[in-house]
Write a protein that holds these residues in place. Sequence first.
Motif, PDB file in Angstrom:
ATOM      1  N   UNK A 267       0.796  -1.215   0.000  1.00 31.42           N
ATOM      2  CA  UNK A 267       0.000   0.000   0.000  1.00 31.42           C
ATOM      3  C   UNK A 267       0.833   1.271   0.000  1.00 31.42           C
ATOM      4  N   UNK A 268       2.128   1.130  -0.247  1.00 35.93           N
ATOM      5  CA  UNK A 268       3.007   2.298  -0.312  1.00 35.93           C
ATOM      6  C   UNK A 268       3.166   2.806  -1.741  1.00 35.93           C
ATOM      7  N   UNK A 269       2.614   2.097  -2.682  1.00 37.24           N
ATOM      8  CA  UNK A 269       2.507   2.560  -4.060  1.00 37.24           C
ATOM      9  C   UNK A 269       1.069   2.318  -4.501  1.00 37.24           C
ATOM     10  N   UNK A 270       0.425   3.373  -4.985  1.00 38.93           N
ATOM     11  CA  UNK A 270      -0.964   3.237  -5.435  1.00 38.93           C
ATOM     12  C   UNK A 270      -1.052   2.682  -6.844  1.00 38.93           C
ATOM     13  N   UNK A 271       0.058   2.759  -7.574  1.00 38.71           N
ATOM     14  CA  UNK A 271       0.044   2.287  -8.955  1.00 38.71           C
ATOM     15  C   UNK A 271       1.489   2.154  -9.426  1.00 38.71           C
ATOM     16  N   UNK A 272       1.700   1.287 -10.412  1.00 36.29           N
ATOM     17  CA  UNK A 272       3.007   1.155 -11.064  1.00 36.29           C
ATOM     18  C   UNK A 272       2.841   1.585 -12.509  1.00 36.29           C
ATOM     19  N   UNK A 273       3.634   2.585 -12.940  1.00 36.69           N
ATOM     20  CA  UNK A 273       3.508   3.126 -14.297  1.00 36.69           C
ATOM     21  C   UNK A 273       4.892   3.334 -14.879  1.00 36.69           C
ATOM     22  N   UNK A 274       4.934   3.268 -16.215  1.00 37.86           N
ATOM     23  CA  UNK A 274       6.233   3.389 -16.894  1.00 37.86           C
ATOM     24  C   UNK A 274       6.709   4.831 -17.001  1.00 37.86           C
ATOM     25  N   UNK A 275       5.797   5.795 -17.000  1.00 39.59           N
ATOM     26  CA  UNK A 275       6.182   7.179 -17.274  1.00 39.59           C
ATOM     27  C   UNK A 275       5.233   8.156 -16.601  1.00 39.59           C
ATOM     28  N   UNK A 276       5.589   9.415 -16.695  1.00 38.14           N
ATOM     29  CA  UNK A 276       4.735  10.473 -16.159  1.00 38.14           C
ATOM     30  C   UNK A 276       3.414  10.511 -16.918  1.00 38.14           C
ATOM     31  N   UNK A 277       3.481  10.311 -18.244  1.00 35.92           N
ATOM     32  CA  UNK A 277       2.246  10.349 -19.036  1.00 35.92           C
ATOM     33  C   UNK A 277       1.312   9.211 -18.655  1.00 35.92           C
ATOM     34  N   UNK A 278       1.860   8.040 -18.375  1.00 34.99           N
ATOM     35  CA  UNK A 278       1.024   6.929 -17.908  1.00 34.99           C
ATOM     36  C   UNK A 278       0.398   7.255 -16.552  1.00 34.99           C
ATOM     37  N   UNK A 279       1.156   7.967 -15.720  1.00 40.83           N
ATOM     38  CA  UNK A 279       0.641   8.373 -14.417  1.00 40.83           C
ATOM     39  C   UNK A 279      -0.519   9.347 -14.569  1.00 40.83           C
ATOM     40  N   UNK A 280      -0.356  10.320 -15.462  1.00 39.49           N
ATOM     41  CA  UNK A 280      -1.426  11.299 -15.705  1.00 39.49           C
ATOM     42  C   UNK A 280      -2.669  10.599 -16.259  1.00 39.49           C
ATOM     43  N   UNK A 281      -2.464   9.622 -17.138  1.00 42.59           N
ATOM     44  CA  UNK A 281      -3.589   8.857 -17.681  1.00 42.59           C
ATOM     45  C   UNK A 281      -4.290   8.060 -16.574  1.00 42.59           C
ATOM     46  N   UNK A 282      -3.514   7.464 -15.678  1.00 45.09           N
ATOM     47  CA  UNK A 282      -4.101   6.724 -14.562  1.00 45.09           C
ATOM     48  C   UNK A 282      -4.918   7.633 -13.654  1.00 45.09           C
ATOM     49  N   UNK A 283      -4.485   8.889 -13.531  1.00 41.45           N
ATOM     50  CA  UNK A 283      -5.215   9.870 -12.727  1.00 41.45           C
ATOM     51  C   UNK A 283      -6.469  10.381 -13.435  1.00 41.45           C
ATOM     52  N   UNK A 284      -6.604  10.053 -14.738  1.00 37.06           N
ATOM     53  CA  UNK A 284      -7.751  10.535 -15.511  1.00 37.06           C
ATOM     54  C   UNK A 284      -7.626  11.990 -15.893  1.00 37.06           C
ATOM     55  N   UNK A 285      -6.403  12.454 -16.025  1.00 38.18           N
ATOM     56  CA  UNK A 285      -6.172  13.866 -16.344  1.00 38.18           C
ATOM     57  C   UNK A 285      -5.469  14.054 -17.678  1.00 38.18           C
ATOM     58  N   UNK A 286      -5.609  13.070 -18.562  1.00 37.02           N
ATOM     59  CA  UNK A 286      -4.861  13.149 -19.816  1.00 37.02           C
ATOM     60  C   UNK A 286      -5.298  14.302 -20.711  1.00 37.02           C
ATOM     61  N   UNK A 287      -6.490  14.835 -20.494  1.00 36.62           N
ATOM     62  CA  UNK A 287      -6.956  15.941 -21.337  1.00 36.62           C
ATOM     63  C   UNK A 287      -6.597  17.303 -20.811  1.00 36.62           C
ATOM     64  N   UNK A 288      -5.919  17.364 -19.677  1.00 32.73           N
ATOM     65  CA  UNK A 288      -5.589  18.656 -19.077  1.00 32.73           C
ATOM     66  C   UNK A 288      -4.324  19.250 -19.690  1.00 32.73           C
ATOM     67  N   UNK A 289      -4.221  20.569 -19.568  1.00 31.05           N
ATOM     68  CA  UNK A 289      -2.996  21.245 -19.990  1.00 31.05           C
ATOM     69  C   UNK A 289      -1.859  20.840 -19.059  1.00 31.05           C
TER      70      UNK A 289
END
Length: 469
Positions: free
Chosen positions: A220-242
């Motif tokens: 529980x010390x990592x909420x997600x494992x992602x390859x990049x910052x862009x994957x992280x933003x996509x996981x957050x559901x913020x891919x359409x933001x500036x």
Amino acid sequence: MYVRNLKVSNNPLLRCAVLMLMVIVMLPWLLVTSASAAAADEQTKPVSAAGGAVYIVEAKKTVEAGLESFLKRAYKEAVEANAERVVLVLNTFGGRVDSAEGIGELIRTSKVPTTVFVEGKAVSAGTYIALNAEHIVMQPGSTIGAAAVVDGSGELIDNPKTISFWTGEMMEAARLHGRNPDYAAAMTDVNASIELKEIGRNKASGDILTLTATEAEKAGYADHVADSVQDTIQWLGLEGRTQIPIEPSWAENVASWLTSPVIVTLLLILGIAGIAIEMLMPGFGVPGIIGIASFILFFFGHYVAGFAGQESVLLFVLGLVLLVSELFIPSFGILGTLGAISLVSGVVTASHDAVTALYALLIAFVAATIIVYVMAKKFSHRGIWNKFILRDKLSTEQGYVSNPSRDTLVGRTGITLSPLRPAGAVDLDGERLDVVTDGRFIGAGISVVIVTVEGARIVVKETNPSHNE
């Protein structure tokens, strides 16, 4: 230099005045220039007019005062732009505990929530920073943990109070967002034995816990494992933001280097030694330039980092002026004492940590004293103290003779013109000489021989003692 043409080097007071003038003019000019550059840099950054932007902030360096100052600026911009999220890209081996605490508080209290993306490693102080974020996303192969407190040489600190304090801080940071505090304790307390069921292994006494990305996700010390910052933003559901990347400016990068403890101490050594040598030895040149440049760089770095204000510079300049005045105005040490206090106050108030600044000043003063002593011994003939010492001599080479040499008189004989009791006069081939005996009485008209000449003192004895009266 043109200064030599003005013959400033021949006048210590004028030379010191030139030094002070350069400090007074250069420091404010450099600080204003850096502030203007920062303002221009701010105007060129894209801002999301509608708000809701994602600010991507990189923290890929040692955790220290410069990083803390940069992150304060980045979060301020994010808040002013009504950003929806800060993605803090973290890749660090750790650093200073006090800076980590400041950054942790910044993340906790910010109106803009933070997601930390661990790109590589977030160990030691970096772990504490990550635990203060709402989300932790880790890159495959990255690690988090190993947060035990160490000293400057990397050795574990075994002080129970220090361990207890830092363990409590780590556990509380873990509880902020519902993470198991036992893992934080296992990362911090080397003496603890802790059962860690989620990852299938326990932490034994003498070990320090480090979690891989996979283990951190299980714990529980990592909420997600992602390859990049862009994957992280996509996981957050913020891919359409500036997306607005925030990186340290050139001035902040330089300031971060200039405010490191080693560089700060080196600058203070060069500054103190350079100006001291320049004041004590005639000829405005390299030492003075190095001293002034060192202090300018010291205050420039701390000003850009947000630690120093104009009052720090004024205190420092006032201190230098008072110290120089002590050389020419008899004040029984009052001006010198006030100058030293003002100078130290300027340096301390410009620093991120007063205790560290005092230690750096002490080390710098001792080292500078040694340097100045060596230089003074080597170039003692050029020191300012020569202005107060009368060195003119009336030498024989210049045609001056205090007394004629009479060593050639030894062995010559003459006739006493008066009784010698024991002093009197002798005729030596027509020349009258004032002479003395070894204490014996010699009458007038007696033949004597010169046995000793000591400067103007001529000692004789009777050539034929039978004539003694």
